[in-house]
Scaffold this active site. Structure first.
Site, PDB file in Angstrom:
ATOM      1  N   GLY A   6       0.805  -1.213   0.000  1.00  0.00           N
ATOM      2  CA  GLY A   6       0.000   0.000   0.000  1.00  0.00           C
ATOM      3  C   GLY A   6       0.832   1.254   0.000  1.00  0.00           C
ATOM      4  O   GLY A   6       0.551   2.199  -0.731  1.00  0.00           O
ATOM      5  N   THR A  42      -5.612   6.055   0.140  1.00  0.00           N
ATOM      6  CA  THR A  42      -5.622   5.489  -1.226  1.00  0.00           C
ATOM      7  C   THR A  42      -4.604   4.387  -1.397  1.00  0.00           C
ATOM      8  O   THR A  42      -4.734   3.556  -2.297  1.00  0.00           O
ATOM      9  CB  THR A  42      -5.358   6.591  -2.260  1.00  0.00           C
ATOM     10  N   CYS A  43      -3.555   4.402  -0.539  1.00  0.00           N
ATOM     11  CA  CYS A  43      -2.569   3.335  -0.681  1.00  0.00           C
ATOM     12  C   CYS A  43      -3.165   1.977  -0.345  1.00  0.00           C
ATOM     13  O   CYS A  43      -2.669   0.944  -0.799  1.00  0.00           O
ATOM     14  CB  CYS A  43      -1.350   3.621   0.194  1.00  0.00           C
ATOM     15  N   PHE A  44      -4.230   1.980   0.492  1.00  0.00           N
ATOM     16  CA  PHE A  44      -4.921   0.719   0.817  1.00  0.00           C
ATOM     17  C   PHE A  44      -6.311   0.670   0.213  1.00  0.00           C
ATOM     18  O   PHE A  44      -7.072  -0.240   0.530  1.00  0.00           O
ATOM     19  CB  PHE A  44      -5.022   0.550   2.341  1.00  0.00           C
TER      20      PHE A  44
END
Length: 1046
Positions: free
Chosen positions: A707, A1013-1015
């Site tokens: 992520g 947003t990374c996850f």
């Protein structure tokens, strides 16, 4: 006593023998001396006689030149006999040339004396005693004239005068009833003279001289009533002289119906073969050019003898084709028309090749095409009311002022109706005389295309000159056979008969010409003006071609194809791909038009796994017949297999190597560039863990399980593609990205482009969707499409600058003198406040744009703007991108499809699919009140644009994954939060229970939704009202509230 007597006897005998030998020696010496004396006396006598004759000849000509007395015919005859007597015996060639010239002039002058028959040299032919000697003498004189003609060089003034003199002798003393003198070897002399005089850029033979030579050459043929032997010699030696018909065009009318006689003679197979073998390649081509021009000048004869004419040309081209090679070797020579040629090339003919080429062009000139294709062109096409062209763009306001001045301008004539040729109708017998004639003509032009390799484009352009030839030829094809064209041509693939080969040659010619036409037409001409083909016809043709190519591959025909069938496949496939790429750029076909519904993707993938050839060929040549999602799955499988091969996938026995990097948020691009550019390619393809530190050097919270790297990659890409950085610019209008021509303000800009290419390749490799819209022309170059011979920069120019494209195409349509516009072959650009002039060709700023070079100017300008200006940047970007992504993996996608592969699907978001693949945390579940509100708000209250903003808010990309949300990594998740993010310690038993039962610690009405947003994680407070949730969510996505790391 006895022995002494014996010795005395022996001595006596020896002395007698020696005496005899001595006497014999004296006799031989005397005989040798006598012979030597005789030879010397004879030589001296001959020399004396020659001197006397020479003196007598000189005295004769001196008296004649003084003009004091007129020489009668008998004295000329006697002096000529003496000169000819010493002709072969005198080594003084200069003397002979001078005296023979004087003799000829004397003879000719005697013929011009008025009313004095005894002075006329020809009067001796009437003398009973001198007739035979005079005939022998005049033959000798004329033969010597022929010999000298062979040695003379017409480009030298003195020699040119002698050529005229000797030709006058030949013309004066020959006629149709007695001319026999130049049979056999005589033609060779004329051939050498003509070649020396005409095989050059500027002919050195005068019109009168040329007429005399041709008349003299033709006399024995006419006298012999065009016998085979003399007609053969005339064709081999005279008609094979480069462009002789061009020089004779205005001089000698065809009074003997020569063209018909030549055509009928060569139509005999043994005669044609014999002539071709004698002439070999270069001179065969010259003969071909002369015959073609004769046909061009005699259209009536051409109409009557069209069948023989077509057969003759096809046979001669086929002979040359045997020796045409595709590449250079030790056995080939370069020919300016044929290309690499394995027969001897006469380089002395090269100066005349432009004229020969001009003769060959008559074959694809309008009169000859109209004559040969009369059966096709006479067909009337059904018409219906005009149908609108597919949008966009808007029609050009200049289209009503279309000039018709040259080969390209004619393509702009607007058609007034749309033809109704939508389906093959069938019904025309393939063995009919009409079909056979059209097939033979198509074979002729197809043979010309494969033989005359260096003027192939000229042939194609000539064949596409008439707007209605190709659509009428397509209508003709649709009528063939009982059920229409496609079924018939598929059957021909499995037959090896001459009839099948001719039908396939017709299809091949149609494909080559149509592909060439569509390639040179721009979008306005194809879509709005609909030059030659209407949209409905292109749809039908593309369906025909798609099926034909699919059957050739899937039925195993292509696997074993060679020679003509392989050439046929490439022709049909080339035309198909031009239409497909045009459709990808601007749609004109219905949905799913290119798909083959009888092809099961599962079966195809099974055959690919087994290495079946037909499956590999299908993927190589026509991947568009496979649904897009199946190709994306195949791409992902290829990437996965490579990861397994490189050991980049976690297994039970081994873990992949992990690369750790530390990034400062304030210098994300600089740190990422410094740490990643040095890594080997396999390390970049592998697992990369990112640790962020703040400005104080303190590690940020969070564990990177892909992520954090996703966040890093998205942020890097966002920064480098920001136009403010000036690595990339946006196009006018639709704001698509392409390399900035002024990126060199960065010291290491090319290294940066290579790094950017690697990062984008990494995103594609990992299946991370990034919202980066590229200009299609740049993406085409990344995919290598610009290396195709059918690629047109003009067609791609609207993707860079639509206004610039309209301005350029308006020059193409300009009806006046383009030079009045004051343009040059250069491009002036404002570079950071300074005007810089770029020459499109060396010296271009001094070369004006004219009506003759304006098409070149348009293509050069488009090439400069889209390629030359950004060549270095593009090469660096491609180098980095291809180090991660094998270019062969992307061959199965079109340019728009690769854009979707990078940025996700451009279809509307499927909320049901998103809901199906959502994971809930913190007490939320699918039946929770807030979750039900959320989905209802997204489906009912939000517009499609707001739904895209929501997706961008939670995943950083506004487009859904190509294969659906099941392939979103990590999966989309929603988590219930009670406190602010800086107090959030994750899910606890209490928070989960409170969230599950909708128990709130306090009203979160003042709190906005946030995301990681990374996850792909949405953090959603447990709101009490649906209206509050709607307002807060709408405000959060519109303001793009904070990007966080959980």
């Amino acid at each position: 006593m006895f022995s002494a007597t014996q010795t005395s006897k022996s001595q006596f005998l020896d002395k007698a023998r020696l005496a005899r030998e001595e006497r014999r020696g004296h006799k031989e010496k005397e005989r040798a001396a006598t012979q030597i004396q005789a030879l010397i006396r004879r030589f001296l006598c001959r020399c004396r006689l020659q001197r006397e004759i020479r003196k007598e000849v000189d005295d004769f000509f001196a008296t004649t030149e003084s003009g004091t007395t007129k020489r009668n015919a008998l004295s000329i005859f006697k002096i000529a006999r003496k000169l000819l007597f010493i002709f072969d015996k005198d080594d003084n060639l200069c003397f002979l040339l001078q005296r023979f010239e004087k003799l000829c002039r004397t003879i000719l002058s005697s013929m011009e004396v008025e009313n004095e028959p005894k002075v006329w040299y020809v009067s001796l032919a009437l003398s009973k005693d001198l007739t035979i000697p005079w005939l022998k003498q005049i033959k000798d004189v004329l033969w010597v004239s022929c010999e000298f003609l062979k040695k003379l060089k017409p480009d030298i003034m003195q020699d040119n005068k002698l050529v005229t003199l000797y030709l006058t002798m030949l013309v004066t003393f020959t006629d149709t009833s007695t001319w026999k003198i130049i049979r056999g070897k005589g033609y060779r002399h004329f051939s050498i003279l003509l070649t020396n005089g005409l095989a050059r850029s500027r002919p050195s033979l005068s019109k009168g001289t040329l007429t005399a030579i041709f008349t003299l050459s033709l006399r024995p043929v006419v006298a012999a009533n065009f016998s085979d032997n003399l007609l053969r010699s005339f064709l081999i030696h005279i008609m094979s002289v480069p462009a002789i018909i061009s020089h004779l065009n205005t001089l000698t009318p065809d009074t003997h119906d020569l063209m018909r006689k030549f055509i009928l003679f060569v139509s005999r197979e043994e005669q044609c073969s014999d002539i071709c073998v004698c002439l070999e390649g270069s001179h065969t081509l010259c003969l071909l050019g002369n015959l073609i021009q004769l046909g061009y000048l005699n259209v009536k004869v051409l109409e009557q003898e069209a069948g023989h004419f077509v057969k003759d040309l096809t046979d001669m081209l086929s002979y040359c084709q045997r020796y045409v090679s595709q590449k250079k070797s030790n056995l080939t020579h370069w020919h300016p028309v044929l290309g690499w040629f394995s027969q001897t090339v006469h380089y002395g003919l090269n100066d005349s090749m432009p004229l020969v080429t001009k003769q060959l062009q008559c074959l694809w000139g309008v009169p000859v095409i109209c004559t040969l294709f009369c059966d096709v062109l006479s067909k009337k096409l059904e018409v219906q009311e005009p149908t609108p062209a597919p949008p966009p763009p808007q029609p050009n306001t200049l289209q009503n002022n279309l000039p018709v001045k040259n080969l390209f301008k004619r393509a702009f004539q607007k058609s007034a109706s749309v033809r109704n040729i939508l389906k093959p109708v069938g019904g025309r017998r393939v063995d009919s005389a009409e079909v056979q004639k059209v097939c033979s003509v198509c074979v002729l032009y197809q043979t010309a295309l494969t033989t005359l390799t260096q003027i192939r484009l000229q042939i194609l352009t000539g064949l596409t000159y008439l707007d209605d030839l190709l659509p009428k030829l397509w209508a003709f094809i649709c009528e063939l056979g009982p059920q229409g064209g496609l079924k018939l041509f598929l059957e021909c693939l499995n037959n090896d008969t001459d009839e099948s080969k001719q039908l396939l040659a017709m299809l091949m010619l149609f494909c080559d010409c149509s592909r060439h036409l569509i390639t040179i037409l721009d979008d306005i001409e194809v879509y709005e003006e609909q030059i030659s083909f209407k949209m409905e016809e292109l749809i039908t043709i593309s369906s025909f071609l798609n099926t034909f190519v699919y059957k050739m591959i899937w039925d195993g025909i292509l696997e074993n194809a060679n020679g003509e069938k392989l050439e046929l496949f490439h022709s049909v496939h080339g035309w198909l791909m031009v239409l497909y790429e045009r459709d990808c750029r601007r749609r004109f076909t219905p949905d799913e038009h290119w798909l083959r519904k009888d092809l099961k993707p599962s079966l195809l993938f099974q055959e690919l796994e087994k290495g079946k050839k037909r499956a590999q060929l299908l993927l190589q040549y026509i991947p568009h017949v496979i649904p897009h999602k199946n190709r994306v799955l195949l791409f992902r499988n290829i990437v996965t297999k490579e990861k397994e091969t490189l050991g980049l996938v976690e297994t039970s026995s081994a873990s992949p190597h992990v690369t750790h990097i530390t990034i400062r948020r304030s210098r994300m691009l600089e740190d990422g560039y410094d740490q990643l550019r040095r890594l080997p390619v396999n390390s970049i393809k592998g697992v990369i863990r990112v640790k962020f530190v703040n400005d104080l050097g303190v590690d940020e919270a969070g564990i990177d399980q892909d992520g954090v790297f996703k966040e890093f990659l998205e942020e890097i890409i966002k920064k480098v593609f920001n136009p403010a950085l000036n690595l990339f610019k946006t196009t006018n209008g639709n704001e698509r990205l392409y390399p900035s021509p002024t990126s060199n303000i960065h010291e290491n800009h090319l290294q940066l482009f290579e790094f950017v290419g690697k990062m984008l390749g990494k995103a594609l490799y990992e299946g991370i969707v990034v919202d980066v819209p590229f200009a299609s022309f740049f993406l085409s170059q990344v995919l290598g499409h610009h290396h195709s011979s059918f690629y047109s920069y003009i067609d791609e120019l609207p993707s860079l600058d639509s206004e610039f494209y309209k301005n350029l195409t308006s020059i193409k349509r300009y009806d006046g003198d383009v030079s009045d516009l004051g343009l040059t072959l250069s491009y002036d650009e404002d570079v950071m406040g300074q005007l810089v002039c770029h020459e499109l060709i060396p010296g271009g700023k001094t070369m004006p744009v004219t009506n003759e070079n304006k098409i070149s100017y348009i293509h050069l300008m488009a090439h400069f703007r889209m390629h030359t200006q950004i060549k270095d940047q593009t090469v660096a970007f491609i180098r980095g991108f291809r180090s991660i992504i094998n270019p062969e993996w992307l061959h199965m996608f079109s340019t728009p499809e690769v854009q979707r592969l990078i940025s996700g699907d451009n279809a509307e978001i499927d909320l049901d699919d998103l809901k199906k693949h959502t994971v809930y945390y913190g007490g939320f579940h699918s039946s929770h009140r807030v979750i039900i509100w959320l989905w209802d708000i997204l489906s009912s209250d939000f517009t499609p644009e707001e739904r895209a903003m929501f997706l961008k808010f939670v995943t950083s990309c506004s487009r859904p994954p190509l294969l659906g949300f099941a392939y979103l990594k990590p999966p989309f998740s929603i988590r219930c939060v009670e406190v602010s993010d800086d107090q959030d310690t994750g899910d606890t038993l209490g928070s989960v229970l409170r969230g599950f039962f909708t128990i709130r610690k306090k009203e979160p009405g003042g709190r906005l939704p946030t995301s990681s947003t990374c996850f792909n994680l949405l953090k959603l407070p447990n709101y009490s009202k649906k209206s509050i949730l709607r307002d807060k969510l709408r405000y959060a996505i519109s303001m793009n509230t904070g990007f966080e790391l959980s």
